[in-house]
Design a protein around this motif. Structure first.
Motif, PDB file in Angstrom:
ATOM      1  N   ARG A 213      20.625 -37.724  52.182  1.00  0.00           N
ATOM      2  CA  ARG A 213      21.937 -37.730  51.229  1.00  0.00           C
ATOM      3  C   ARG A 213      21.126 -37.530  49.660  1.00  0.00           C
ATOM      4  NH1 ARG A 213      24.276 -44.548  50.532  1.00  0.00           N
ATOM      5  NH2 ARG A 213      25.786 -43.139  49.382  1.00  0.00           N
ATOM      6  N   ASP A 235      28.524 -37.687  45.231  1.00  0.00           N
ATOM      7  CA  ASP A 235      27.718 -38.086  46.917  1.00  0.00           C
ATOM      8  C   ASP A 235      27.669 -37.220  47.774  1.00  0.00           C
ATOM      9  OD1 ASP A 235      26.527 -40.923  46.431  1.00  0.00           O
ATOM     10  OD2 ASP A 235      28.446 -41.470  46.531  1.00  0.00           O
ATOM     11  N   ARG A 236      26.697 -36.347  48.268  1.00  0.00           N
ATOM     12  CA  ARG A 236      26.969 -35.489  49.902  1.00  0.00           C
ATOM     13  C   ARG A 236      25.523 -35.680  50.983  1.00  0.00           C
ATOM     14  NH1 ARG A 236      29.937 -33.929  47.207  1.00  0.00           N
ATOM     15  NH2 ARG A 236      30.501 -31.946  46.146  1.00  0.00           N
ATOM     16  N   GLN A 238      24.439 -34.318  53.040  1.00  0.00           N
ATOM     17  CA  GLN A 238      23.659 -33.286  54.044  1.00  0.00           C
ATOM     18  C   GLN A 238      22.843 -33.089  52.735  1.00  0.00           C
ATOM     19  OE1 GLN A 238      27.806 -31.012  52.045  1.00  0.00           O
ATOM     20  NE2 GLN A 238      25.205 -30.083  50.871  1.00  0.00           N
ATOM     21  N   THR A 244      23.035 -27.539  48.662  1.00  0.00           N
ATOM     22  CA  THR A 244      23.501 -28.726  47.768  1.00  0.00           C
ATOM     23  C   THR A 244      23.280 -28.625  46.011  1.00  0.00           C
ATOM     24  OG1 THR A 244      22.676 -29.893  49.970  1.00  0.00           O
ATOM     25  CG2 THR A 244      23.661 -31.493  47.921  1.00  0.00           C
ATOM     26  N   ASP A 247      26.420 -26.966  45.556  1.00  0.00           N
ATOM     27  CA  ASP A 247      27.774 -28.127  46.385  1.00  0.00           C
ATOM     28  C   ASP A 247      28.589 -28.911  44.810  1.00  0.00           C
ATOM     29  OD1 ASP A 247      29.790 -29.094  47.238  1.00  0.00           O
ATOM     30  OD2 ASP A 247      29.282 -29.866  48.941  1.00  0.00           O
ATOM     31  N   LEU A 248      27.192 -29.732  43.982  1.00  0.00           N
ATOM     32  CA  LEU A 248      27.758 -30.989  43.847  1.00  0.00           C
ATOM     33  C   LEU A 248      27.850 -30.216  42.424  1.00  0.00           C
ATOM     34  CD1 LEU A 248      24.238 -33.162  44.014  1.00  0.00           C
ATOM     35  CD2 LEU A 248      27.176 -34.024  44.123  1.00  0.00           C
ATOM     36  N   SER A 251      31.561 -29.679  41.738  1.00  0.00           N
ATOM     37  CA  SER A 251      32.846 -30.418  42.186  1.00  0.00           C
ATOM     38  C   SER A 251      32.201 -31.099  40.262  1.00  0.00           C
ATOM     39  CB  SER A 251      31.758 -31.365  43.041  1.00  0.00           C
ATOM     40  OG  SER A 251      32.018 -30.977  44.327  1.00  0.00           O
TER      41      SER A 251
END
Length: 267
Positions: A213, A235-236, A238, A244, A247-248, A251
């Protein structure tokens, strides 16, 4: 030919005329946008309404005239009372224009609308958000890792976000007056003497890392006023790694760019 029926519908509207070349640029931009590119009927209707405004000798703009010219109705039998095609399609065009300016067209310098109860286009020229050509500068501070593990991930996330934001603000021209990204080389915070100076906004962040996480907490500080203008947590669930980070960063960039595009920093 100059178009003068500009609708001043907000404090950002400037009552100024549009010449033919500017009208053609506005039309080309709209027809190439995602909402209009695949809608031939909407494009034809929009083109007809704009071309009507460009020609002083055009016949009066009526529902009957639009039905014949755009929707190929037979003049001998066409009755607007029995065939609502113009009213329906103009309503669709009105909604598409509103949707365009709420999404891809947020930064269009000229906005078109169709006031209720008529078929004439209204034109609204927007005032630039940064008067005098000044460009606010956004500085990204190195993010802080709040857990025992994750320093490398935190540095990588900050670097990934810096690249994403630079591309977004410099090339996509979001609504913060062409924000220029400045990433500090060291870890020093913006000095108090810089308040109101060269740094307009400062993006600060902290990261907490667990094996499966990750949480990133960010805030945007108005340096001159010492105010937090935007904050969010991401929050992720993964494992942390490059995927990650990407991805973060995506966003965070989307959320922050949307905030800038809404013009809320001017308040």
């Amino acid at each position: 030919m100059v178009i003068k029926h500009i609708a001043q519908t907000s404090a950002d509207a400037i009552p100024d005329a549009l010449d033919q070349q500017e009208m053609e640029r506005v039309l080309a931009s709209l027809l190439g946008s995602p909402l209009f590119a695949k809608s031939r009927r909407m494009g034809s209707l929009l083109r007809f309404l704009m071309e009507h405004d460009l020609h002083a000798s055009s016949p009066p703009l009526t529902e009957h005239a639009i039905g014949i010219a755009v929707f190929r109705r037979d003049p001998a039998v066409y009755c607007t009372g029995d065939d609502p095609v113009v009213r329906v399609q103009v309503g669709r065009l009105r909604r598409k224009l509103a949707a365009h300016y709420a999404s891809n067209g947020q930064q269009d310098p000229v906005r078109l609308s169709i006031p209720p109860g008529c078929y004439r286009l209204a034109y609204q020229r927007l005032r630039p958000k940064s008067p005098g050509g000044r460009r606010p500068i956004l500085q990204i501070q190195p993010f802080t890792c709040l857990t025992r593990e994750g320093d490398d991930f935190t540095r990588g996330l900050c670097e990934e976000l810096s690249c994403r934001l630079f591309e977004c603000f410099e090339h996509a021209s979001t609504g913060a007056g062409h924000v220029l990204m400045r990433v500090p080389r060291g870890s020093a915070k913006v000095a108090e003497t810089d308040r109101g100076g060269r740094y307009s906004y400062c993006l600060e962040g902290s990261v907490r890392v667990e094996p499966a996480r990750v949480r990133a907490s960010l805030r945007l500080v108005d340096v001159a006023q010492g105010r937090i203008r935007w904050s969010a947590q991401f929050d992720r669930n993964q494992p942390y790694g490059i995927a990650t980070q990407e991805d973060l960063a995506g966003s965070i960039c989307q959320s922050l760019a949307g905030y800038f595009a809404r013009g809320e920093l001017d308040g």
